[in-house]
Write a protein that holds these residues in place. Structure first.
Motif, mmCIF file in Angstrom:
data_model
loop_
_atom_site.group_PDB
_atom_site.id
_atom_site.type_symbol
_atom_site.label_atom_id
_atom_site.label_comp_id
_atom_site.label_asym_id
_atom_site.label_seq_id
_atom_site.Cartn_x
_atom_site.Cartn_y
_atom_site.Cartn_z
ATOM 1 N N HIS A 1 0.695 -1.178 0.189
ATOM 2 C CA HIS A 1 0.073 -0.094 -0.005
ATOM 3 C C HIS A 1 1.034 1.382 0.145
ATOM 4 N N VAL A 2 1.784 1.288 0.819
ATOM 5 C CA VAL A 2 2.708 2.349 0.840
ATOM 6 C C VAL A 2 3.457 2.852 -0.446
ATOM 7 N N LEU A 3 4.024 1.635 -1.206
ATOM 8 C CA LEU A 3 4.723 1.519 -2.259
ATOM 9 C C LEU A 3 3.624 1.980 -3.488
ATOM 10 N N ASN A 4 2.620 1.536 -3.456
ATOM 11 C CA ASN A 4 1.474 1.967 -4.352
ATOM 12 C C ASN A 4 1.268 3.468 -4.389
ATOM 13 N N ASN A 5 1.013 3.951 -2.862
ATOM 14 C CA ASN A 5 1.092 5.505 -2.919
ATOM 15 C C ASN A 5 2.113 6.151 -3.254
ATOM 16 N N MET A 6 3.105 5.952 -3.276
ATOM 17 C CA MET A 6 4.224 6.447 -3.650
ATOM 18 C C MET A 6 4.314 6.475 -5.188
ATOM 19 N N LEU A 7 4.056 5.478 -5.861
ATOM 20 C CA LEU A 7 3.954 5.308 -7.353
ATOM 21 C C LEU A 7 3.214 6.317 -7.761
ATOM 22 N N ALA A 8 1.980 6.601 -7.283
ATOM 23 C CA ALA A 8 0.648 7.475 -7.539
ATOM 24 C C ALA A 8 1.481 8.590 -7.296
ATOM 25 N N SER A 9 1.937 9.252 -6.332
ATOM 26 C CA SER A 9 2.674 10.465 -5.933
ATOM 27 C C SER A 9 3.527 10.881 -7.097
ATOM 28 N N PHE A 10 4.409 9.786 -7.654
ATOM 29 C CA PHE A 10 5.309 10.130 -8.633
ATOM 30 C C PHE A 10 4.543 10.634 -9.965
ATOM 31 N N GLN A 11 3.322 9.985 -10.249
ATOM 32 C CA GLN A 11 2.629 10.485 -11.463
ATOM 33 C C GLN A 11 2.019 11.857 -11.095
ATOM 34 N N ILE A 12 1.461 12.085 -9.984
ATOM 35 C CA ILE A 12 0.820 13.231 -9.836
ATOM 36 C C ILE A 12 1.812 14.588 -9.449
ATOM 37 N N ILE A 13 2.740 14.184 -9.052
ATOM 38 C CA ILE A 13 3.838 15.663 -8.826
ATOM 39 C C ILE A 13 4.684 15.745 -10.073
ATOM 40 N N GLY A 14 4.355 14.827 -11.039
ATOM 41 C CA GLY A 14 5.394 14.791 -12.390
ATOM 42 C C GLY A 14 6.416 14.339 -12.498
ATOM 43 N N VAL A 15 6.804 13.498 -11.362
ATOM 44 C CA VAL A 15 8.468 12.750 -11.269
ATOM 45 C C VAL A 15 8.326 11.755 -12.614
ATOM 46 N N ALA A 16 7.268 11.171 -12.932
ATOM 47 C CA ALA A 16 7.162 10.188 -14.127
ATOM 48 C C ALA A 16 6.727 11.214 -15.432
ATOM 49 N N SER A 17 7.446 10.660 -16.409
ATOM 50 C CA SER A 17 7.046 11.366 -17.472
ATOM 51 C C SER A 17 5.981 11.049 -18.282
ATOM 52 N N LYS A 18 5.549 12.093 -19.053
ATOM 53 C CA LYS A 18 4.260 11.988 -19.712
ATOM 54 C C LYS A 18 4.479 10.970 -21.071
ATOM 55 N N LYS A 19 5.516 10.954 -21.326
ATOM 56 C CA LYS A 19 5.969 9.984 -22.533
ATOM 57 C C LYS A 19 5.891 8.469 -22.467
ATOM 58 N N GLU A 20 5.560 7.825 -23.534
ATOM 59 C CA GLU A 20 4.893 6.436 -23.344
ATOM 60 C C GLU A 20 6.281 5.529 -23.002
ATOM 61 N N LYS A 21 7.257 5.634 -23.757
ATOM 62 C CA LYS A 21 8.310 4.690 -23.758
ATOM 63 C C LYS A 21 9.520 5.143 -22.999
ATOM 64 N N VAL A 22 10.491 4.221 -22.325
ATOM 65 C CA VAL A 22 11.514 4.633 -21.673
ATOM 66 C C VAL A 22 12.488 5.111 -22.469
ATOM 67 N N GLU A 23 12.570 4.653 -23.827
ATOM 68 C CA GLU A 23 13.509 5.266 -24.657
ATOM 69 C C GLU A 23 13.357 6.945 -24.835
ATOM 70 N N ASP A 24 12.211 7.106 -24.976
ATOM 71 C CA ASP A 24 12.098 8.447 -25.319
ATOM 72 C C ASP A 24 12.189 9.490 -24.036
ATOM 73 N N VAL A 25 12.232 8.635 -22.743
ATOM 74 C CA VAL A 25 12.793 9.436 -21.591
ATOM 75 C C VAL A 25 13.997 9.531 -21.225
ATOM 76 N N VAL A 26 14.860 8.488 -21.605
ATOM 77 C CA VAL A 26 16.366 8.449 -21.386
ATOM 78 C C VAL A 26 16.881 8.160 -22.646
ATOM 79 N N GLU A 27 17.862 9.471 -22.910
ATOM 80 C CA GLU A 27 18.558 9.426 -24.132
ATOM 81 C C GLU A 27 19.968 9.643 -23.924
ATOM 82 N N LYS A 28 21.055 8.528 -24.327
ATOM 83 C CA LYS A 28 22.176 8.722 -24.233
ATOM 84 C C LYS A 28 22.514 8.539 -22.832
#
Length: 167
Positions: free
Chosen positions: A91-118
């Motif tokens: 439950h705690v970890l799921n809450n943290m993952l939701a927070s990552f999305q809400i505060i914008g830590v997670a990218s809005k891009k679909e693929k990891v390759e689009d998020v991490v470049e070189k």
């Protein structure tokens, strides 16, 4: 020609039920290990200000793994206790993952390759939108398995068996 009879099938089925799975073979442990791996592989792409937060998330994922392994080692009340610990950490970890999305830590891009470049992250934490979704799906799958396992141990959800004289 050799044929498999019903007796052979029944005997094989009974033998299969008697085989004890190791902790590593449990689907819930594999799922929790995959979740831990997904969090750990992002550690290299996290800026300094996010290291502590991701480290806490990794700690909770590690606690889930440990609690599941301990639950597999014990029976009865101890097993139920360790499954409860795993469920609380889920439950705690799921809450943290939701927070990552809400505060914008997670990218809005679909693929990891689009998020991490070189080797450099374009997002504050290097998580893609799909990666966070995958981690949330894993947490929900682990939660369902842990709750089901705990309930089977404590007999919750089972109808009470009436004794012969009570009917």
């Amino acid at each position: 020609m050799n044929q498999i009879t019903d007796d052979i099938l029944k005997g094989a089925s009974n033998n299969k039920k008697k085989v004890v799975r190791t902790t590593e073979q449990l689907p819930i442990f594999r799922d929790s290990s995959n979740l831990l791996f997904l969090l750990m592989k992002r550690m290299y792409h996290v800026p300094g200000k996010m290291v502590r937060t991701l480290d806490t998330a990794i700690h909770h994922a590690d606690e889930i793994n440990t609690a599941i392994a301990m639950a597999n080692e014990f029976r009865g009340e101890e097993r139920s206790y360790y499954l409860g610990v795993a469920i609380a950490n889920i439950h705690v970890l799921n809450n943290m993952l939701a927070s990552f999305q809400i505060i914008g830590v997670a990218s809005k891009k679909e693929k990891v390759e689009d998020v991490v470049e070189k080797g450099k992250s374009k997002a504050p934490c290097g998580f893609s939108k799909n990666e966070v979704k995958d981690m949330k799906k894993l947490t929900l799958r682990i939660l369902a398995q842990a709750v089901g396992w705990r309930d089977s141990v404590s007999r919750q959800g089972h109808t009470a068996q009436l004794k012969e004289g009570e009917r």
